[in-house]
Design a protein around this motif. Structure first.
Motif, mmCIF file in Angstrom:
data_model
loop_
_atom_site.group_PDB
_atom_site.id
_atom_site.type_symbol
_atom_site.label_atom_id
_atom_site.label_comp_id
_atom_site.label_asym_id
_atom_site.label_seq_id
_atom_site.Cartn_x
_atom_site.Cartn_y
_atom_site.Cartn_z
ATOM 1 N N ASP A 303 50.103 6.973 -7.646
ATOM 2 C CA ASP A 303 48.931 6.422 -8.333
ATOM 3 C C ASP A 303 48.658 7.079 -9.684
ATOM 4 O O ASP A 303 47.860 6.562 -10.471
ATOM 5 N N TYR A 304 49.282 8.229 -9.945
ATOM 6 C CA TYR A 304 48.937 8.972 -11.156
ATOM 7 C C TYR A 304 50.181 9.277 -11.984
ATOM 8 O O TYR A 304 51.246 9.612 -11.454
ATOM 9 N N ASP A 305 50.019 9.141 -13.286
ATOM 10 C CA ASP A 305 51.086 9.474 -14.220
ATOM 11 C C ASP A 305 50.432 9.919 -15.522
ATOM 12 O O ASP A 305 49.904 9.109 -16.273
ATOM 13 N N PHE A 306 50.439 11.228 -15.759
ATOM 14 C CA PHE A 306 49.830 11.751 -16.988
ATOM 15 C C PHE A 306 50.618 12.969 -17.460
ATOM 16 O O PHE A 306 51.417 13.544 -16.707
ATOM 17 N N ALA A 307 50.408 13.323 -18.716
ATOM 18 C CA ALA A 307 51.120 14.462 -19.295
ATOM 19 C C ALA A 307 50.752 15.743 -18.548
ATOM 20 O O ALA A 307 49.600 15.941 -18.157
ATOM 21 N N LEU A 308 51.754 16.596 -18.353
ATOM 22 C CA LEU A 308 51.549 17.832 -17.605
ATOM 23 C C LEU A 308 51.700 19.048 -18.514
ATOM 24 O O LEU A 308 52.543 19.049 -19.424
ATOM 25 N N PRO A 309 50.926 20.096 -18.270
ATOM 26 C CA PRO A 309 51.106 21.348 -19.022
ATOM 27 C C PRO A 309 52.472 21.936 -18.680
ATOM 28 O O PRO A 309 52.731 22.283 -17.524
ATOM 29 N N GLN A 310 53.333 22.031 -19.665
ATOM 30 C CA GLN A 310 54.709 22.430 -19.394
ATOM 31 C C GLN A 310 54.837 23.872 -18.908
ATOM 32 O O GLN A 310 55.764 24.214 -18.188
ATOM 33 N N LYS A 311 53.913 24.723 -19.300
ATOM 34 C CA LYS A 311 53.967 26.107 -18.824
ATOM 35 C C LYS A 311 53.656 26.178 -17.321
ATOM 36 O O LYS A 311 54.219 27.005 -16.604
ATOM 37 N N LEU A 312 52.763 25.305 -16.868
ATOM 38 C CA LEU A 312 52.493 25.243 -15.433
ATOM 39 C C LEU A 312 53.722 24.733 -14.682
ATOM 40 O O LEU A 312 54.080 25.253 -13.621
ATOM 41 N N ALA A 315 56.368 27.459 -14.609
ATOM 42 C CA ALA A 315 56.038 28.520 -13.656
ATOM 43 C C ALA A 315 56.321 28.062 -12.226
ATOM 44 O O ALA A 315 56.870 28.814 -11.416
ATOM 45 N N GLU A 316 55.953 26.814 -11.908
ATOM 46 C CA GLU A 316 56.202 26.281 -10.564
ATOM 47 C C GLU A 316 57.697 26.127 -10.316
ATOM 48 O O GLU A 316 58.198 26.453 -9.230
ATOM 49 N N TYR A 317 58.405 25.639 -11.316
ATOM 50 C CA TYR A 317 59.864 25.482 -11.187
ATOM 51 C C TYR A 317 60.532 26.834 -10.949
ATOM 52 O O TYR A 317 61.425 26.954 -10.090
ATOM 53 N N ASN A 318 60.125 27.847 -11.687
ATOM 54 C CA ASN A 318 60.720 29.176 -11.515
ATOM 55 C C ASN A 318 60.486 29.711 -10.105
ATOM 56 O O ASN A 318 61.368 30.351 -9.520
ATOM 57 N N ASN A 319 59.298 29.462 -9.553
ATOM 58 C CA ASN A 319 59.015 29.887 -8.178
ATOM 59 C C ASN A 319 59.946 29.186 -7.186
ATOM 60 O O ASN A 319 60.497 29.812 -6.273
ATOM 61 N N ILE A 320 60.099 27.868 -7.364
ATOM 62 C CA ILE A 320 60.954 27.095 -6.463
ATOM 63 C C ILE A 320 62.409 27.546 -6.591
ATOM 64 O O ILE A 320 63.088 27.784 -5.596
#
Length: 451
Positions: A303-312, A315-320
């Motif tokens: 239902d949602y599609d919007f620009a995301l803060p790339q630093k967030l 950070a999430e990608y690095n954790n994964i």
């Protein structure tokens, strides 16, 4: 103080802040006056130190404190005045020229610095009327409960020594040394190990070869590790175990009665059945919750599609990625073993990071609008649960959380998310569907995305 926006591209912002030397001087004079009565200098009575001497002695260090205070406080106030929310801690850039910095500390130059940050996106919450959830439910049969009770009773059975050959159901006490190509391998040896033949605890084929052994006998057991064995360096390998049988014992009669339950500290067999049923319900309930939550998040994500803060996202990608590579390393596997490549895996997990960040923002907004909060009692319970996971180290873990506020706050996010999910499930269309245990417990290949 002069504030000027120098960059506004998508969610990225850059603000230039200039604090005139005159403002720095005014702050310095105020601070010097405040500490005047507290300072003790040889040759001067308290409160009688000339301001010129105060400035000469303490001016530079106090100005450094003022600059540090400005850097710490200004970004927060500037962002608030702009009615924006920073996705992460803003980055501060100051001059690296030592001469220029020294002029600022002497009050001879304006203090200039740049605040860079990404804003949290703004978006309209959509209605949830179209969300439909199918909740899988398993009806717990009495046979399921009885099977579990029997397994518990099997584990609680006592054994008595046996002179004859071992049969299925007997317990063998043994020493063994496992070898591959004639060399012993790590984790393949044990002494006084107990194994009930037919329990399926050991590698397939191992237990069958113990049928017929007697106490004092030595036997070579030849097996093949399964191709999907957890330790990659053993998977698919042929191994020989040198086994020395030390004792054979036969089980006592299996009786499901109050006497057996009392041996386990329970008042009756019915009470054991009640506990077992509750455990099964809890297990199935967790699986149901997982699948219901997955459906909910999938529909919200669509239902949602919007620009995301790339630093967030980063950070999430690095954790994964850190977790994925650690698990691969621990298992001794590679991306090729998982039928993929590192590049494809990186692309897949970056999409997962974007999904998690997007859903996190959506759930946060929904929770804020709904007035969802995490209470101190809920946080305290979460801390206690963490402490229980480290038996013998309870005090150290408790002290860690008591002395590390950010660690306690890290427990808030998952609690908050679950409460928002509960709020949503109370408002959307949820219908129950009876399924088998196997259907409920089957995991989807991309189940990790629900997290």
């Amino acid at each position: 103080m002069q504030v000027k926006e120098t960059k506004a591209e998508g969610l990225q912002r850059e603000i230039e802040v200039v604090v005139p030397a005159s403002d720095l001087e005014a702050r310095l004079q105020t601070r010097l006056f405040e500490v005047k009565d507290q300072v003790k200098l040889k040759g001067f009575r308290p409160g009688k130190i000339p301001m010129a001497h105060m400035r000469k002695t303490y001016g530079r260090s106090i100005m450094a404190e003022i600059v540090n205070q400005i850097v710490n406080e200004t970004p927060r106030s500037v962002i608030a005045e702009r009615n924006e929310r920073s996705a992460m801690q803003p980055e501060i850039q100051m001059t690296e020229d030592e001469a220029e910095a020294e002029k600022v500390l002497r009050g001879e130059s304006d203090f200039r610095f740049t605040v860079s940050y990404e804003t949290l996106p703004t978006f309209e919450l959509k209605g949830t009327d179209a969300i439909k959830i199918e909740r899988p439910v398993v009806e717990i049969a009495d046979e399921e409960v009885e099977d579990q009770v029997k397994r518990i009773a099997e584990n609680a059975r006592t054994f008595e020594p046996k002179d004859g050959a071992a049969e299925t159901g007997d317990r063998v006490t043994m020493d063994f040394v496992g070898k591959i190509d004639g060399e012993a391998f790590q984790g393949g040896s044990s002494e006084d190990s107990n194994l009930v033949i037919g329990s399926g605890q050991f590698i397939p084929g191992f237990e069958d070869q113990l049928v017929g052994v007697k106490a004092g006998e030595e036997k070579k057991v030849e097996v093949s590790f399964p191709e999907d064995y957890g330790a990659a360096h053993l998977a698919g390998k042929q191994a020989v175990f040198d086994v020395t049988v030390k004792a054979v014992a036969k089980p006592d009669a299996l009786e499901l009665n109050d006497e057996m339950a009392k041996k386990m500290g329970l008042e009756s067999i019915d009470r054991l059945r009640e506990i077992v049923r509750g455990q099964i319900e809890s297990q199935f309930g967790q699986a149901t919750r997982q699948k219901v939550k997955r459906q909910l998040l999938d529909q919200l994500d669509g239902d949602y599609d919007f620009a995301l803060p790339q630093k967030l996202v980063e950070a999430e990608y690095n954790n994964i990625w850190t977790q994925v590579t650690r698990e691969l390393q621990q298992s001794g596997k590679s991306f090729e073993d998982e039928d993929t490549t590192e590049e494809k895996a990186q692309a897949e997990y970056r999409k997962l990071a974007e999904r998690r960040v997007r859903l996190g923002l959506v759930l946060s907004e929904i929770g804020e609008k709904a007035g969802v909060i995490v209470t101190d009692d809920e946080l305290q319970k979460a801390v206690i649960e963490q402490v229980r996971q480290y038996p013998g180290q309870e005090q150290q873990v408790y002290d860690y959380f008591r002395n590390t506020p950010e660690a306690v706050q890290s427990l808030r996010a998952p609690i908050y998310e679950e409460k928002v999910v509960d709020h949503l499930l109370a408002t959307v269309d949820v219908t129950d569907k009876t399924v088998t245990k196997e259907e409920l417990m089957k995991e989807d290949e991309d189940e990790i995305a629900a997290a």
